[in-house]
Scaffold this motif. Structure first.
Motif, PDB file in Angstrom:
ATOM      1  N   GLU A   1       0.831  -1.209   0.000  1.00  0.00           N
ATOM      2  CA  GLU A   1       0.000   0.000   0.000  1.00  0.00           C
ATOM      3  C   GLU A   1       0.864   1.257   0.000  1.00  0.00           C
ATOM      4  O   GLU A   1       0.599   2.205  -0.749  1.00  0.00           O
ATOM      5  N   ALA A   2       1.903   1.266   0.816  1.00  0.00           N
ATOM      6  CA  ALA A   2       2.790   2.425   0.888  1.00  0.00           C
ATOM      7  C   ALA A   2       3.532   2.631  -0.432  1.00  0.00           C
ATOM      8  O   ALA A   2       3.801   3.767  -0.830  1.00  0.00           O
ATOM      9  N   HIS A   3       3.861   1.547  -1.126  1.00  0.00           N
ATOM     10  CA  HIS A   3       4.481   1.630  -2.454  1.00  0.00           C
ATOM     11  C   HIS A   3       3.564   2.420  -3.388  1.00  0.00           C
ATOM     12  O   HIS A   3       4.020   3.294  -4.137  1.00  0.00           O
ATOM     13  N   GLU A   4       2.264   2.130  -3.348  1.00  0.00           N
ATOM     14  CA  GLU A   4       1.290   2.860  -4.170  1.00  0.00           C
ATOM     15  C   GLU A   4       1.176   4.320  -3.725  1.00  0.00           C
ATOM     16  O   GLU A   4       0.999   5.210  -4.557  1.00  0.00           O
ATOM     17  N   HIS A   5       1.292   4.567  -2.432  1.00  0.00           N
ATOM     18  CA  HIS A   5       1.255   5.944  -1.932  1.00  0.00           C
ATOM     19  C   HIS A   5       2.464   6.726  -2.455  1.00  0.00           C
ATOM     20  O   HIS A   5       2.340   7.895  -2.824  1.00  0.00           O
TER      21      HIS A   5
END
Length: 153
Positions: A61-65
């Motif tokens: 999820e943080a990668h997408e953020h």
């Protein structure tokens, strides 16, 4: 293929540039260098995503953020330059990850932004980078990324 064609091929559009949350500007041009203020990832509604990586937010999820933060950076550069084709090189990224103590996947998170820059800008998107963990970020953002670009003045 232009940066805009690459964005379109990826199904992406540049988002509106969010207003600064303090006494600063989103971008500052100094000779042939453009300094882009730190940007956090945003959801589909344009609001900053929050949470702590390794606690309430996964690495994926943080990668997408971080990818979303990269789009914000490109949008700020577009507003300032008028054309992303004026970017000759991404010189340096600094990526900060709001993570729990002991978290070790910071590079995987910030790769979201790095991979976007490479996909959109080609070789001009290759850059030096730091990816660090921090105890907190403004508005409880999961990530914040800032950039220095070499541009046609």
């Amino acid at each position: 293929m232009s940066p805009y064609d690459r964005l379109a091929a990826m199904g992406l559009e540049l988002p509106p540039v969010r207003k600064a949350a303090g006494a600063y500007v989103p971008a500052r041009l100094a000779g042939g260098l453009m300094f882009l203020s730190g940007r956090g990832g945003a959801g589909a509604d344009g609001k900053v995503v929050s949470g702590r990586v390794g606690e309430t937010v996964s690495t994926a999820e943080a990668h997408e953020h971080a990818r979303s933060a990269g789009l914000q950076l490109l949008a700020a550069a577009h507003v300032e330059l008028g054309d992303l084709a004026r970017i000759k090189a991404v010189v340096k990224l600094l990526g900060m990850v709001n993570a729990v103590p002991g978290y070790r996947e910071h590079p995987k998170v910030i790769d979201g932004c790095s991979e976007l820059f490479l996909s959109v800008l080609g070789e001009a998107g290759r850059h030096a980078r730091s990816a660090v963990g921090v105890g907190s970020l403004p508005h409880d953002m999961t990530v914040e990324v800032e950039a220095i670009l070499l541009v046609d003045a």
